[in-house]
Every structure is written in C-alpha cells, then in structure tokens.
Design an enzyme around this catalytic site. Structure first.
Site, PDB file in Angstrom:
ATOM      1  N   ASP A 171       5.537  -0.797   5.118  1.00  0.00           N
ATOM      2  CA  ASP A 171       5.277  -2.122   5.683  1.00  0.00           C
ATOM      3  C   ASP A 171       5.663  -2.067   7.152  1.00  0.00           C
ATOM      4  OD1 ASP A 171       4.526  -3.308   3.181  1.00  0.00           O
ATOM      5  OD2 ASP A 171       6.647  -3.433   2.657  1.00  0.00           O
ATOM      6  N   CYS A 173       7.671  -0.802   0.478  1.00  0.00           N
ATOM      7  CA  CYS A 173       7.609  -1.563  -0.771  1.00  0.00           C
ATOM      8  C   CYS A 173       8.562  -0.937  -1.778  1.00  0.00           C
ATOM      9  CB  CYS A 173       6.180  -1.556  -1.312  1.00  0.00           C
ATOM     10  SG  CYS A 173       6.033  -2.251  -2.973  1.00  0.00           S
TER      11      CYS A 173
END
Length: 273
Positions: A188, A181
């Site tokens: 992620d 992120c």
C-alpha cells in the site's frame, strides 16, 4: 469472528454484478487499537475518507450511469470495512436499475453505516476533471533529506524525537510511506502529512520512522493511528494531526485522518491517486 483471515482478501472471487449488501465485511477496530495502546475515550478525532472511481449503475430506463463517490467513515465507528468486500459490494450495482442518484445514496449510506456501526456520509459527483483537480499536500516535503536508511520494519518509534523545547507550528510531508496488507502482503503506497504545534520534531528521525513502515503489515487506518500514537508519545506536541493519502487499489483509495482537535479535512487528490 470477523478477522481479515475470514474476509474475501487473497481468495478467488466471483465478481457479481447484482446488488448484495451481504458482501460487506466489517473488521473491529478494537483489536488493533488494543495492540497500539488506544483506549476509550479515543485520544483523537478523525475520519477515513474513501474515494471510489469505479461506480456504475443503470437508470430507470436501463442506461448505464457512472459517478465518483466519496465516503466518510468516522473514526468512532466500531468497525472498518475490508476494502475488497467494499469493492465487490460497489461492483454489485453495475446491473441494478436505480431510480435516481438520491436513491443510490440512501442505499449506500444505509448498508455501509450498518457494516461500520456508525453513520457514513456518502457523496456522489460527476466524472468531470474540472471538479477533481490534482493538488499537492500542503507542507514541507522531507523526502530530500540526505540520510542513510537501513531499517524497513517493523516501525521504530525510537527514531522520533523533538530537537528543541521551543514551540513551533509546522507541517511536514513525506511521499515515501509504504505498508503492506496484513493478509495478502500486497503493498500500500501513500503520502502522509503531519501538522503539529509543539517542540520541533527532528525531520530526519521522522523520515527514518516513516520508512520503517515499509515492510510492516497493517491496514491503512491502523498505520495512521500508530503514527499518531507514536508521535504523541515521543514528541509531546500540543496539537497534532496525521493525514495519509494512499493510492487506489481496485478502484478505491483510503485516506485516514486523525487529529488531537476536532477538524474536518479536505479531500485533496494527489498526483498518484
């Protein structure tokens, strides 16, 4: 200005349980697209498929209802919707009485389309496992290649190249995709499917390239567009599609699809989703 720094990301948040469309936080796609060289007209077709696993509301008599939701955001929309704001918005239905599922779909579609700047398709389904089978992405998995890796970012398009001029048609898959992120730095995790026709892509170079996203800070949709642009520039495929299936966070997973030809992807739920 609607930048990630102004969003709810990385901030202490009160989790409201009443409906509030003002929670949705749009982020323009154009900022990142300018950075990676994507202009108008777009060099791809595509959609971002979101799956929501934590959606609940009250029926007309006050009894809770739960469902799974699928949202399809066209790649042509001016904005993406920041994921934490999306989660907060969905949580807001928890104590709202909704006449029926159709009324909820109409509300979701109206609010999300307004935030994204384009029509968003909304589908609800029940929580029966029968309708949500776990499947593998179709294609040849390249993760077992015997290679040394020492580069974890930023992404290096130089790793990508075609090994022959012979035209082939194949699908390559990796489960080693990881990015972060851009605001919180949270990882992620995802799988990516690359389907193409054209000169044969070197799988070892492709794997090194995908691993080089490991410490890269970028939203899901932006990573997939970067992969599409880099593979196109370095390997010159005649046709190309890139489909990433990310694991969920906050009850949401995001699955961007970009293709050189108009296509409608399925929504295959992976083992990590």
């Amino acid at each position: 200005m609607t930048t990630p720094e102004h969003s709810p990301l990385g901030k202490s948040t009160v989790y409201a349980d009443r409906y509030d469309p003002g929670l949705l936080f749009p982020i323009p796609r154009s900022i990142k697209r300018e950075e990676i060289g994507v202009g108008e007209p777009l060099p791809f077709y595509g959609v971002d498929i979101w799956n929501a696993y934590e959606l609940s509301w009250l029926d007309a008599r006050g009894k809770p209802v739960v469902a799974l939701a699928e949202f399809r955001v066209p790649a042509t929309s001016p904005n993406i919707i920041e994921s934490k704001s999306f989660k907060l918005y969905l949580n807001g239905f928890a104590q709202e009485r909704i006449a029926d599922a159709s009324a909820l779909i109409d509300t979701l579609s109206r609010d999300l389309s307004a935030a994204a700047g384009a029509t968003i398709d909304v589908r609800l389904s029940d929580t029966s496992a029968q309708g949500h089978a776990i499947v593998d992405l179709d294609g040849h998995v390249i993760d077992t290649l015997d290679i040394d890796v020492d580069d974890y970012g930023p992404p290096k398009a130089d790793y990508l190249h075609a090994t022959t001029s012979d035209v082939v048609e194949e699908t390559l898959v990796s489960n080693l995709l990881r990015s972060n992120c851009p605001v919180t730095g949270q990882p992620d995790w995802g799988s990516v499917q690359i389907r193409y026709r054209g000169p044969r892509i070197d799988p070892a170079g492709l794997l090194r390239y995908l691993v080089s996203f490991r410490n890269h800070n970028e939203f899901h949709e932006q990573c997939v567009e970067r992969i599409f642009v880099d593979v196109t520039a370095r390997c010159a495929p005649q046709q190309l599609s890139v489909y990433a299936r990310y694991t969920r966070r906050g009850g949401l997973d995001i699955n961007p699809f970009r293709s050189s030809v108009a296509a409608t992807p399925g929504n295959p739920r992976g083992a990590r989703q």
